[in-house]
Scaffold this active site. Structure first.
Site, PDB file in Angstrom:
ATOM      1  N   GLU A  46      -7.448   0.591   3.466  1.00 62.33           N
ATOM      2  CA  GLU A  46      -6.179   0.178   3.476  1.00 62.33           C
ATOM      3  C   GLU A  46      -5.235   0.295   4.650  1.00 62.33           C
ATOM      4  OE1 GLU A  46      -6.195  -0.585  -1.076  1.00 62.33           O
ATOM      5  OE2 GLU A  46      -7.149   1.058   0.091  1.00 62.33           O
ATOM      6  N   THR A  47      -4.336  -0.609   4.647  1.00 62.09           N
ATOM      7  CA  THR A  47      -3.283  -0.079   5.772  1.00 62.09           C
ATOM      8  C   THR A  47      -2.174  -0.134   5.332  1.00 62.09           C
ATOM      9  OG1 THR A  47      -4.523  -1.320   7.742  1.00 62.09           O
ATOM     10  CG2 THR A  47      -2.194  -1.283   7.821  1.00 62.09           C
TER      11      THR A  47
END
Length: 288
Positions: A46-47
Site C-alpha cells: 500500500e501507498t
C-alpha cells in the site's frame, strides 16, 4: 510537483520487518491517475496519501486529515498498516503536536493515538459468519491443497474469507505452508471474496512469547499475492477469535516471511483498538 514521501515498516519496531507502506504528504490535489501511478511506482502493498481537509490546515498542528490507500493496481477501502505508517510519519517525522489524529477515509473516521510503546489504531470490528464449505471448496483446495480445515467463516463487510486451520497444526506449519494464490482470481470471479485469511489458534499457555492466534493473508484479487501484516484482516480476526477464546484482550502474530505483531483490545463501543510499532526506514522527495 515535489512531494514529501516516506517508507515506514508497520507492526514492528525493527527495520525490514512488519509491513512496509509508502506515505505521501499532499500539499495540493493530485489527479486520480497520479495516485495510482505513484502507488505502482512504489510497488509496495500500500501507498498512503495524507491530504489536508481545509486550506488553512497544516501537517504539524492540525489533528484531522484525509487518507486514501492504493495498492499497485487499485484503491482499497481499508488499510491498517498504512494508517499506522501515516500516523508514525506525522507523529515522529513531522512532529505533529496532537496526541490523537483523525483520518477521514472510505471506511469512515479512523483514529490513531500515541501510546508509550507504539501507536493505537481505533478501527471498525467486522463480524464473520459460518460459510458453507462446498461453496468455496474449489478456492480453498486450490490455495492450500489437502491441509486440514477446522472452520470457515465469511465477512460480508470486508469480503474476506477466514479459513481456520486444524488445531493439530503448529505455528511453524502455518509459516512454511506453501499457498498457491495464482489461480484464485480465476476461480472466484463473482466479487464475493477479495481476501483470504488463514488462521490458527495460538500456542499453549506457558510458551513465550504468548500469542492468542496466528494468521497469514492473501489478496491476489487486488494485486497482493501475500500481504506481510494486515490491519484490515485483524478487524475480522479480532471478532472471530474473541468469540472463540472468550477474550477481549489478545496478542496476535502474522506469520509472513517478514512477520509482525499486534496487541488487540475490543472496545465497549463495538470497535477494536490495534496497537503496533513502526520503523521509518526512508524519507525523501518524489518528483511528479
Amino acid at each position: 510537483m515535489k512531494l514529501p514521501i516516506f517508507i515506514a515498516d508497520a507492526f514492528t519496531t525493527t527495520a525490514f520487518r512488519g509491513n512496509p507502506a509508502a506515505v505521501c504528504l499532499l500539499e495540493n490535489t493530485l489527479t486520480e491517475d497520479a495516485h495510482q501511478q505513484i502507488a505502482r511506482e512504489m510497488n509496495l502493498s500500500e501507498t498512503a496519501f495524507i491530504r489536508k481537509l481545509q486550506p488553512s490546515d497544516n501537517f504539524t498542528q492540525s489533528s484531522c486529515f484525509g487518507l486514501r490507500w492504493f495498492t499497485p493496481v487499485s484503491e482499497v477501502p481499508l488499510c491498517g498498516h498504512a494508517t499506522l505508517a501515516s500516523a508514525a510519519v506525522l507523529f515522529h517525522k513531522i512532529k505533529n503536536t496532537n496526541s490523537t489524529l483523525t483520518f477521514a477515509t472510505m471506511s469512515g473516521e479512523l483514529k490513531a493515538r500515541r501510546a508509550e510503546d507504539g501507536i493505537v489504531l481505533d478501527f471498525p470490528l467486522y463480524p464473520a459468519f459460518p460459510q458453507d464449505f462446498h461453496e468455496v471448496e474449489g478456492l480453498i483446495k486450490a490455495a492450500i491443497g489437502d491441509t486440514l480445515v477446522q472452520d470457515i467463516q465469511y465477512s460480508p463487510d470486508t469480503r474476506k474469507l477466514l479459513v481456520r486451520l486444524s488445531d493439530s497444526y503448529s505455528r511453524s506449519f502455518l509459516e512454511t505452508l506453501k499457498v498457491n494464490t495464482k489461480p484464485l482470481p480465476g476461480i472466484e470471479k463473482t466479487g464475493k471474496v477479495k481476501g483470504l485469511i488463514l488462521t490458527l489458534r495460538g500456542q499453549p499457555e506457558g510458551q513465550t512469547p504468548q500469542y492468542d492466534f496466528y494468521s497469514r493473508y492473501f489478496a491476489p484479487w487486488v494485486g497482493l499475492p501475500e500481504d506481510p501484516v494486515t490491519g484490515s484482516a485483524h478487524t475480522v480476526l479480532s471478532s472471530y477469535w474473541s468469540q472463540q477464546l472468550g477474550k477481549k484482550e489478545m496478542r496476535a502474530f502474522q506469520c509472513s516471511r517478514r512477520g509482525g505483531e499486534l496487541d488487540i483490545s475490543l472496545r465497549p463501543d463495538g470497535r477494536v483498538d490495534m496497537k503496533g510499532g513502526a520503523a521509518i526506514v526512508l524519507e525523501g522527495t518524489l518528483t511528479v
